[in-house]
Scaffold this motif. Sequence first.
Motif, PDB file in Angstrom:
ATOM      1  N   UNK A   7      -8.523  51.081 -12.116  1.00  0.00           N
ATOM      2  CA  UNK A   7      -9.070  49.848 -11.333  1.00  0.00           C
ATOM      3  C   UNK A   7     -10.446  49.840 -11.224  1.00  0.00           C
ATOM      4  N   UNK A   8     -11.149  50.760 -11.168  1.00  0.00           N
ATOM      5  CA  UNK A   8     -12.335  50.756 -11.355  1.00  0.00           C
ATOM      6  C   UNK A   8     -13.008  50.348 -12.710  1.00  0.00           C
ATOM      7  N   UNK A   9     -12.281  50.642 -13.875  1.00  0.00           N
ATOM      8  CA  UNK A   9     -12.682  50.319 -15.088  1.00  0.00           C
ATOM      9  C   UNK A   9     -12.384  48.747 -15.216  1.00  0.00           C
ATOM     10  N   UNK A  10     -11.440  48.226 -14.639  1.00  0.00           N
ATOM     11  CA  UNK A  10     -10.990  46.902 -14.705  1.00  0.00           C
ATOM     12  C   UNK A  10     -11.982  46.058 -13.949  1.00  0.00           C
ATOM     13  N   UNK A  11     -12.441  46.575 -12.618  1.00  0.00           N
ATOM     14  CA  UNK A  11     -13.335  45.668 -11.995  1.00  0.00           C
ATOM     15  C   UNK A  11     -14.820  45.802 -12.672  1.00  0.00           C
ATOM     16  N   UNK A  12     -15.079  46.840 -13.119  1.00  0.00           N
ATOM     17  CA  UNK A  12     -16.381  46.978 -13.911  1.00  0.00           C
ATOM     18  C   UNK A  12     -16.386  45.851 -15.163  1.00  0.00           C
ATOM     19  N   UNK A  13     -15.266  45.664 -15.663  1.00  0.00           N
ATOM     20  CA  UNK A  13     -15.176  44.814 -16.694  1.00  0.00           C
ATOM     21  C   UNK A  13     -15.145  43.691 -16.434  1.00  0.00           C
ATOM     22  N   UNK A  14     -14.729  43.131 -15.348  1.00  0.00           N
ATOM     23  CA  UNK A  14     -14.944  41.782 -14.464  1.00  0.00           C
ATOM     24  C   UNK A  14     -16.501  41.705 -14.181  1.00  0.00           C
ATOM     25  N   UNK A  15     -17.169  42.663 -13.885  1.00  0.00           N
ATOM     26  CA  UNK A  15     -18.301  42.506 -13.392  1.00  0.00           C
ATOM     27  C   UNK A  15     -19.385  42.176 -14.702  1.00  0.00           C
ATOM     28  N   UNK A  16     -18.892  42.941 -15.790  1.00  0.00           N
ATOM     29  CA  UNK A  16     -19.677  42.803 -16.816  1.00  0.00           C
ATOM     30  C   UNK A  16     -19.400  41.432 -17.798  1.00  0.00           C
ATOM     31  N   UNK A  17     -18.394  40.786 -17.353  1.00  0.00           N
ATOM     32  CA  UNK A  17     -17.863  39.617 -17.831  1.00  0.00           C
ATOM     33  C   UNK A  17     -18.690  38.520 -17.116  1.00  0.00           C
ATOM     34  N   UNK A  18     -19.472  38.883 -15.850  1.00  0.00           N
ATOM     35  CA  UNK A  18     -20.286  37.846 -15.226  1.00  0.00           C
ATOM     36  C   UNK A  18     -19.616  37.140 -13.980  1.00  0.00           C
TER      37      UNK A  18
END
Length: 182
Positions: A7-18
């Motif tokens: 879940x942390x990885x998924x959320x980090x991906x969303x953060x990096x997508x802006x």
Amino acid sequence: MVLPKSEKDRIAGMIMQGIEHHKILERVRETSGRNRTSILEKKDIENIIAAYGLSVNQSRHSDNSTSVRLIAQDMKDAGELLYFKDQGELDPQNTEIPSEEFVLAFMKEGQQLMFSEQLKNTEKLQLTTLMTITDLHQGFPVAFLISSTVNTEIVKVFLDKTKDRMGVVQAQVFMSDDDPLF
């Protein structure tokens, strides 16, 4: 309760997508069911930003060009910079890239780790993203190339610099958009 790494990885991906933080909270809460993720809070997002070394505000100077050079220097100091060539400069090691081109290629620590494990621009810059698939079958960006144009010479430098950092990668599958360049 601790958030699962996936879940942390998924959320980090969303953060990096802006994706805006309130939108992340909405998405995660809607899709999480009844577990720790269903009570995700803004503080959790802030903790993920810190843990993954992400940044949500990259502006360093009122002059965009100066800001980008400062960010590139910070990335270099942190060992995240793969390649940087400012517009108006000629790189003697990569003379095939014309001086009028802007090129910035980088790989954050979290992206490098994911790559190891998983073997909006207003100035008309183009973004090329190198991605891998996680064990949850989700795409995860492992390196970015921001350049004024995308051509064979620039992509070659980007991939060579990524290879310098990661070593030879044996891809099982390669997928790109329909641009013949790739």
